[in-house]
Design a protein around this motif. Structure first.
Motif, PDB file in Angstrom:
ATOM      1  N   THR A   1       0.852  -1.194   0.000  1.00 34.85           N
ATOM      2  CA  THR A   1       0.000   0.000   0.000  1.00 34.85           C
ATOM      3  C   THR A   1       0.887   1.243   0.000  1.00 34.85           C
ATOM      4  O   THR A   1       1.967   1.243   0.581  1.00 34.85           O
ATOM      5  N   SER A   2       0.421   2.288  -0.653  1.00 41.42           N
ATOM      6  CA  SER A   2       1.249   3.483  -0.817  1.00 41.42           C
ATOM      7  C   SER A   2       0.616   4.748  -0.252  1.00 41.42           C
ATOM      8  O   SER A   2       1.270   5.786  -0.170  1.00 41.42           O
TER       9      SER A   2
ATOM     10  N   HIS B   1      -8.140   1.788  -1.400  1.00 40.23           N
ATOM     11  CA  HIS B   1      -8.907   0.634  -1.861  1.00 40.23           C
ATOM     12  C   HIS B   1     -10.220   0.550  -1.091  1.00 40.23           C
ATOM     13  O   HIS B   1     -10.303   0.977   0.068  1.00 40.23           O
ATOM     14  N   THR B   2     -11.230  -0.012  -1.742  1.00 43.22           N
ATOM     15  CA  THR B   2     -12.531  -0.206  -1.105  1.00 43.22           C
ATOM     16  C   THR B   2     -12.858  -1.693  -1.058  1.00 43.22           C
ATOM     17  O   THR B   2     -12.764  -2.384  -2.078  1.00 43.22           O
ATOM     18  N   ILE B   3     -13.195  -2.173   0.130  1.00 39.76           N
ATOM     19  CA  ILE B   3     -13.637  -3.557   0.289  1.00 39.76           C
ATOM     20  C   ILE B   3     -15.092  -3.559   0.744  1.00 39.76           C
ATOM     21  O   ILE B   3     -15.605  -2.555   1.235  1.00 39.76           O
ATOM     22  N   PHE B   4     -15.743  -4.714   0.582  1.00 46.95           N
ATOM     23  CA  PHE B   4     -17.159  -4.843   0.931  1.00 46.95           C
ATOM     24  C   PHE B   4     -17.308  -6.045   1.871  1.00 46.95           C
ATOM     25  O   PHE B   4     -17.715  -7.128   1.450  1.00 46.95           O
ATOM     26  N   PRO B   5     -16.974  -5.867   3.148  1.00 49.50           N
ATOM     27  CA  PRO B   5     -16.928  -7.008   4.070  1.00 49.50           C
ATOM     28  C   PRO B   5     -18.283  -7.588   4.431  1.00 49.50           C
ATOM     29  O   PRO B   5     -18.354  -8.700   4.960  1.00 49.50           O
ATOM     30  N   PHE B   6     -19.375  -6.888   4.155  1.00 48.95           N
ATOM     31  CA  PHE B   6     -20.701  -7.350   4.575  1.00 48.95           C
ATOM     32  C   PHE B   6     -21.556  -7.839   3.411  1.00 48.95           C
ATOM     33  O   PHE B   6     -22.730  -8.169   3.605  1.00 48.95           O
ATOM     34  N   VAL B   7     -20.988  -7.907   2.206  1.00 44.33           N
ATOM     35  CA  VAL B   7     -21.798  -8.123   1.010  1.00 44.33           C
ATOM     36  C   VAL B   7     -22.465  -9.502   0.991  1.00 44.33           C
ATOM     37  O   VAL B   7     -23.528  -9.669   0.389  1.00 44.33           O
ATOM     38  N   LEU B   8     -21.888 -10.498   1.645  1.00 46.75           N
ATOM     39  CA  LEU B   8     -22.462 -11.842   1.632  1.00 46.75           C
ATOM     40  C   LEU B   8     -23.345 -12.125   2.849  1.00 46.75           C
ATOM     41  O   LEU B   8     -23.898 -13.218   2.964  1.00 46.75           O
ATOM     42  N   GLY B   9     -23.469 -11.153   3.748  1.00 49.37           N
ATOM     43  CA  GLY B   9     -24.286 -11.343   4.932  1.00 49.37           C
ATOM     44  C   GLY B   9     -25.593 -10.569   4.832  1.00 49.37           C
ATOM     45  O   GLY B   9     -25.612  -9.348   4.965  1.00 49.37           O
ATOM     46  N   LEU B  10     -26.684 -11.268   4.613  1.00 50.28           N
ATOM     47  CA  LEU B  10     -27.972 -10.606   4.409  1.00 50.28           C
ATOM     48  C   LEU B  10     -28.818 -10.535   5.688  1.00 50.28           C
ATOM     49  O   LEU B  10     -29.863  -9.889   5.698  1.00 50.28           O
ATOM     50  N   GLU B  11     -28.371 -11.180   6.747  1.00 50.38           N
ATOM     51  CA  GLU B  11     -29.140 -11.154   7.983  1.00 50.38           C
ATOM     52  C   GLU B  11     -28.751  -9.933   8.837  1.00 50.38           C
ATOM     53  O   GLU B  11     -27.697  -9.342   8.652  1.00 50.38           O
TER      54      GLU B  11
ATOM     55  N   LEU C   1     -24.161  -3.584   1.174  1.00 50.21           N
ATOM     56  CA  LEU C   1     -23.355  -3.064   0.067  1.00 50.21           C
ATOM     57  C   LEU C   1     -22.446  -1.905   0.498  1.00 50.21           C
ATOM     58  O   LEU C   1     -21.794  -1.288  -0.336  1.00 50.21           O
ATOM     59  N   ARG C   2     -22.411  -1.643   1.795  1.00 48.35           N
ATOM     60  CA  ARG C   2     -21.591  -0.542   2.300  1.00 48.35           C
ATOM     61  C   ARG C   2     -20.106  -0.864   2.134  1.00 48.35           C
ATOM     62  O   ARG C   2     -19.632  -1.905   2.580  1.00 48.35           O
ATOM     63  N   GLY C   3     -19.379   0.016   1.483  1.00 49.17           N
ATOM     64  CA  GLY C   3     -17.953  -0.173   1.278  1.00 49.17           C
ATOM     65  C   GLY C   3     -17.137   0.470   2.388  1.00 49.17           C
ATOM     66  O   GLY C   3     -17.549   1.454   2.994  1.00 49.17           O
ATOM     67  N   ILE C   4     -15.968  -0.113   2.629  1.00 51.17           N
ATOM     68  CA  ILE C   4     -15.040   0.409   3.627  1.00 51.17           C
ATOM     69  C   ILE C   4     -13.718   0.703   2.925  1.00 51.17           C
ATOM     70  O   ILE C   4     -13.138  -0.176   2.278  1.00 51.17           O
ATOM     71  N   LYS C   5     -13.238   1.934   3.043  1.00 49.43           N
ATOM     72  CA  LYS C   5     -11.974   2.292   2.415  1.00 49.43           C
ATOM     73  C   LYS C   5     -10.805   1.923   3.331  1.00 49.43           C
ATOM     74  O   LYS C   5     -10.828   2.202   4.530  1.00 49.43           O
ATOM     75  N   ILE C   6      -9.803   1.286   2.756  1.00 52.49           N
ATOM     76  CA  ILE C   6      -8.623   0.862   3.501  1.00 52.49           C
ATOM     77  C   ILE C   6      -7.362   1.225   2.711  1.00 52.49           C
ATOM     78  O   ILE C   6      -7.447   1.433   1.496  1.00 52.49           O
ATOM     79  N   PRO C   7      -6.215   1.255   3.364  1.00 57.72           N
ATOM     80  CA  PRO C   7      -6.014   1.239   4.816  1.00 57.72           C
ATOM     81  C   PRO C   7      -6.285   2.610   5.410  1.00 57.72           C
ATOM     82  O   PRO C   7      -6.219   3.613   4.703  1.00 57.72           O
ATOM     83  N   ASP C   8      -6.598   2.653   6.698  1.00 53.63           N
ATOM     84  CA  ASP C   8      -6.839   3.953   7.324  1.00 53.63           C
ATOM     85  C   ASP C   8      -5.543   4.711   7.563  1.00 53.63           C
ATOM     86  O   ASP C   8      -5.551   5.919   7.817  1.00 53.63           O
ATOM     87  N   ILE C   9      -4.425   4.000   7.483  1.00 50.67           N
ATOM     88  CA  ILE C   9      -3.110   4.609   7.618  1.00 50.67           C
ATOM     89  C   ILE C   9      -2.135   3.810   6.768  1.00 50.67           C
ATOM     90  O   ILE C   9      -2.274   2.589   6.640  1.00 50.67           O
ATOM     91  N   CYS C  10      -1.189   4.465   6.149  1.00 52.04           N
ATOM     92  CA  CYS C  10      -0.226   3.774   5.286  1.00 52.04           C
ATOM     93  C   CYS C  10       0.981   3.351   6.118  1.00 52.04           C
ATOM     94  O   CYS C  10       1.711   4.205   6.640  1.00 52.04           O
ATOM     95  N   PRO C  11       1.219   2.044   6.273  1.00 51.95           N
ATOM     96  CA  PRO C  11       2.319   1.588   7.126  1.00 51.95           C
ATOM     97  C   PRO C  11       3.692   2.135   6.721  1.00 51.95           C
ATOM     98  O   PRO C  11       4.486   2.492   7.595  1.00 51.95           O
TER      99      PRO C  11
END
Length: 259
Positions: free
Chosen positions: A80-81, A86-96, A105-115
């Motif tokens: 990562t730079s 990047h955007t990931i969708f960690p909840f997309v397969l969980g419908l309950e 379908l909520r996306g999460i942008k990562i990383p919150d800090i660049c190592p």
């Protein structure tokens, strides 16, 4: 960040309290920062805990057995730079447990800090962070008294035989070093009929730790785990948190290998 602080925060504060940087390393040390205390974080997953340890100025090493976790940590640490690229969708397969029809379908942008920005500003390495792949007991059994601190988060109950973990942590922690822990006793292999699994209560586990460590702090702390803050269901553990200082009693005893 709030969930992360509830688990990592207490461990990092204990590290700074009982193994301050100005005291320096008292165990064996190598690398670019030979005077810094050496801190091991077994079961480090995506390596956020060892990263936070390194940010504080310690010589940090994470250990992980899962190939998938190692792949994720390799990517975020080395490839990562910039933050939020990047955007990931960690909840997309969980419908309950959804409040809204599109919550999954909520996306999460990562990383919150660049190592790399924190660890190697302008390409210059200023702290020591490494990752070691492999089963904890198998990898670290030869490293007697080489670590100034061991931090474990949701790790102790991943053991098939918890006594192996306790004995190994005692073996690798120098006298006067610390073990800080937070986590439940869920026991990862308890529901696998083909796996060896010893499920002991805290009442039974604590005396085994007290043989080699003197408890300085102990309490129950609430901790959420992989929480979808928008969802209608949250997992919350009542975790055992403790900080213990390694005494001078040599490790003894043996267990049949179970890894």
């Amino acid at each position: 960040a709030k969930e992360r602080d509830s688990q990592y925060g207490c461990l990092l504060r204990a590290l700074q309290k009982y193994v301050p940087l100005e005291r320096g390393a008292q165990g064996a040390h190598t690398g670019c920062c030979p005077g810094k205390p050496r801190v091991l974080t077994p079961g480090s997953g995506l390596a956020r805990l060892p990263f936070e340890v390194a940010r504080l100025g310690y010589h940090a090493q994470g250990n992980e057995f899962s190939y998938h976790m190692l792949q994720g940590s390799k990517w975020v640490l080395n490839e990562t730079s910039a933050p939020y690229t990047h955007t990931i969708f960690p909840f997309v397969l969980g419908l309950e447990h959804r409040r809204g029809s599109r919550d999954h379908l909520r996306g999460i942008k990562i990383p919150d800090i660049c190592p790399s920005d924190e660890l190697c500003p302008n390409g210059v390495q200023i702290v020591e962070l490494s990752m070691c792949a492999g089963e904890f007991v198998e990898v670290y059994a030869p490293q007697k008294d080489q670590w100034d601190a061991v931090l474990t988060c949701f790790f102790l109950d991943t053991a098939k035989n918890v006594f192996l973990y306790i004995r190994t942590i005692a073996h690798i922690t120098r006298p006067g070093g610390i073990w800080a822990n937070i986590g439940p006793l869920l026991y990862h292999y308890a529901e696998q009929p083909s796996a060896i699994s010893i499920e002991l209560s805290w009442e039974e586990v604590k005396p085994a730790i007290e043989k080699y460590f003197d408890f300085k702090e102990e309490e129950v702390r609430q901790a959420y785990y992989t929480t979808n803050t928008s969802g209608m269901f949250h997992t919350r553990y009542r975790c055992k948190y403790f900080v213990a200082v390694r005494n001078n009693i040599p490790t003894s005893g043996a267990s049949h290998p179970v890894f």
